[in-house]
Design a protein around this motif. Structure first.
Motif, PDB file in Angstrom:
ATOM      1  N   VAL A 400     -68.530   0.148   5.576  1.00 36.10           N
ATOM      2  CA  VAL A 400     -68.731   1.580   5.822  1.00 36.10           C
ATOM      3  C   VAL A 400     -69.024   1.826   7.296  1.00 36.10           C
ATOM      4  O   VAL A 400     -68.502   2.770   7.899  1.00 36.10           O
ATOM      5  N   ARG A 401     -69.846   0.963   7.895  1.00 35.63           N
ATOM      6  CA  ARG A 401     -70.185   1.123   9.312  1.00 35.63           C
ATOM      7  C   ARG A 401     -68.946   1.044  10.193  1.00 35.63           C
ATOM      8  O   ARG A 401     -68.789   1.827  11.126  1.00 35.63           O
ATOM      9  N   GLU A 402     -68.045   0.105   9.900  1.00 32.28           N
ATOM     10  CA  GLU A 402     -66.820  -0.007  10.688  1.00 32.28           C
ATOM     11  C   GLU A 402     -65.915   1.204  10.496  1.00 32.28           C
ATOM     12  O   GLU A 402     -65.238   1.642  11.433  1.00 32.28           O
ATOM     13  N   GLN A 403     -65.896   1.742   9.273  1.00 33.17           N
ATOM     14  CA  GLN A 403     -65.094   2.939   9.024  1.00 33.17           C
ATOM     15  C   GLN A 403     -65.616   4.116   9.847  1.00 33.17           C
ATOM     16  O   GLN A 403     -64.849   4.877  10.433  1.00 33.17           O
ATOM     17  N   VAL A 404     -66.924   4.269   9.903  1.00 34.94           N
ATOM     18  CA  VAL A 404     -67.526   5.357  10.682  1.00 34.94           C
ATOM     19  C   VAL A 404     -67.273   5.147  12.164  1.00 34.94           C
ATOM     20  O   VAL A 404     -66.939   6.080  12.905  1.00 34.94           O
ATOM     21  N   ALA A 405     -67.414   3.906  12.648  1.00 37.07           N
ATOM     22  CA  ALA A 405     -67.221   3.605  14.063  1.00 37.07           C
ATOM     23  C   ALA A 405     -65.792   3.880  14.509  1.00 37.07           C
ATOM     24  O   ALA A 405     -65.547   4.266  15.659  1.00 37.07           O
ATOM     25  N   ALA A 406     -64.836   3.715  13.586  1.00 37.82           N
ATOM     26  CA  ALA A 406     -63.429   3.943  13.924  1.00 37.82           C
ATOM     27  C   ALA A 406     -63.069   5.424  13.934  1.00 37.82           C
ATOM     28  O   ALA A 406     -61.964   5.792  14.319  1.00 37.82           O
TER      29      ALA A 406
END
Length: 440
Positions: A400-406
């Motif tokens: 989820v964190r990587e999705q938000v960061a992208a």
């Protein structure tokens, strides 16, 4: 505090030969685990990060076996489907949430798996992938609705065994860097690897595998007395065979593939000039077998859960269940027409499935520590289950964190919302258990 009791019996009855003859339900789960989605994650991880994530591959096999063991205990001790058990113990809302979680994960996966099956079939025959999508949809509908579970179990055993042999054989025609592989056993998560790590673990520890296990054991008529056979079944399928499958594919990818843009079919084709035609064809045959076995096994998951929720029989003798099988099989066909790179889509569907998996594990752990079962978990089993919950939870959070960061777009926004809702439900369930224990 849960009552500490002995686990299901060990290998006290029968012989290894009889176990081999009788095993089966975990092989259906293994057919889903050892599929093109897991392969996509392994290829991406090996091609993109070399041997660095080898430790994740090793952990995934053990984690998969543990999650199946927990699901097995619940199924054998209740002798019922998991949805019916949840509804009686927690209420209808919790049962519907579990059904929605599992059906969403398996339904999305079904479409991309069909795309893979059709694409592989087109590559091997030269016939258009869209035509193959229709053919495979009809084959699924007729085969599963007409022959039932035992037909699927037999196919899973044969295909998974052949797939593993094909990929293990490929290890003998590619160069393996033993030193670099040994270094990959040291845990680390390089930047950008969270989705791939979640995909690898998600292939072995997935909500569809956890929820379907009670139904496949019921189809075999297994009860608590078959605990030794069921344990052997899991060890042979998930720990040994699935472990070899994952290890072989990852080592091949880490050794000779370098492009992170490879498709699953492209990976097989790329092995030709790198490692010879034998490696290419072994990989392609293995991919075909994995895709077909996973497509068939995954098809039965939504019908099992939905039929159980409506208190229908979960075998083809019930026309309503049979109609669900046909519907899921035919609804798979549009997957053959999905555009885009299938490798990235396969990794994504496993990572999305990982979001719902901690909730399924929490449900099983909760039920195994209440009066729902006659023999509650031992401390050791609970510690293993909590560790599994923590690992899948961390991987889901990193995804989820990587999705938000992208950057949050329509797809990533759905992923974040879905993940938040499931995380909240998991926390509420944990709080419910703590309150009940404090008041006991």
């Amino acid at each position: 505090m849960s009552n500490e009791t002995t686990e299901l019996s060990g290998f006290g009855r029968g012989t290894v030969r009889s176990y081999i003859d009788e095993m089966g339900p975990a092989w259906v789960a293994g057919a889903i685990a050892a599929g093109p989605a897991t392969m996509g994650s392994l290829l991406s991880a090996g091609a993109g990060f070399g041997y660095t994530l080898l430790w994740v591959v090793i952990v995934s096999a053990g984690a998969g076996a543990l999650s199946q063991f927990l699901a097995m205990r619940l199924g054998l001790l209740t002798e019922r489907g998991i949805v019916a058990v949840v509804e009686d113990a927690l209420g209808e809302s919790w049962a519907w949430l579990l059904v929605a979680d599992a059906v969403l994960a398996s339904g999305v996966a079904q479409l991309v798996i069909m795309k893979t099956v059709a694409g592989v079939s087109a590559t091997m025959t030269g016939i258009d992938a869209g035509i193959w999508g229709v053919i495979w949809g009809l084959v699924l509908a007729v085969g599963l609705a007409g022959r039932g579970y035992r037909f699927l179990e037999l196919a899973a055993k044969v295909l998974v065994s052949l797939v593993v042999l094909a990929f293990v054989a490929s290890l003998f025609v590619v160069p393996i860097d033993a030193g670099a592989a040994a270094a990959g056993l040291v845990p680390s998560l390089p930047a950008g690897s969270a989705v791939m790590a979640a995909g690898i673990v998600g292939g072995a520890v997935h909500i569809t595998l956890i929820t379907m296990h009670s139904y496949t054991m019921r189809a075999r008529g297994w009860t608590e007395r078959d605990g030794d056979l069921a344990t052997f079944d899991i060890g042979a399928s998930m720990l040994l065979v699935f472990g070899l499958y994952s290890l072989a594919i990852f080592l091949v990818a880490a050794s000779v593939l370098t492009s992170t843009d490879l498709t699953t079919i492209g990976a097989a084709q790329a092995l030709g000039p790198i490692a010879g035609d034998s490696a290419q064809w072994l990989f392609l045959v293995g991919l075909a077998g994995a895709a077909v076995s996973t497509l068939g096994a995954n098809t039965i998951v939504p019908p099992f859960l939905i039929a159980d929720k409506f208190d229908w029989d979960t075998d083809v003798s019930d026309a309503r269940y049979r109609a669900l099988l046909v519907a899921v099989a035919l609804l798979s066909i549009p997957g053959a027409f999905i555009p885009g790179n299938v490798l990235g889509q396969l990794v994504l569907i496993l990572a999305v499935g990982t979001l719902g998996t901690p909730f399924a594990i929490a449900i099983v752990l909760y039920l195994l520590n209440t009066d729902t079962v006659s023999r509650q978990n031992s401390t050791a089993t609970n510690l293993g289950g909590v560790a599994l919950l923590a690992v899948t939870g961390v991987l889901a959070a990193n995804f989820v964190r990587e999705q938000v960061a992208a950057g949050v777009g329509p797809l990533s926004g759905f992923v974040v919302t879905f993940g938040a809702a499931i995380a909240l439900a998991t926390l509420v369930l944990g709080g419910k258990y703590v309150r009940e224990e404090l008041l006991a």
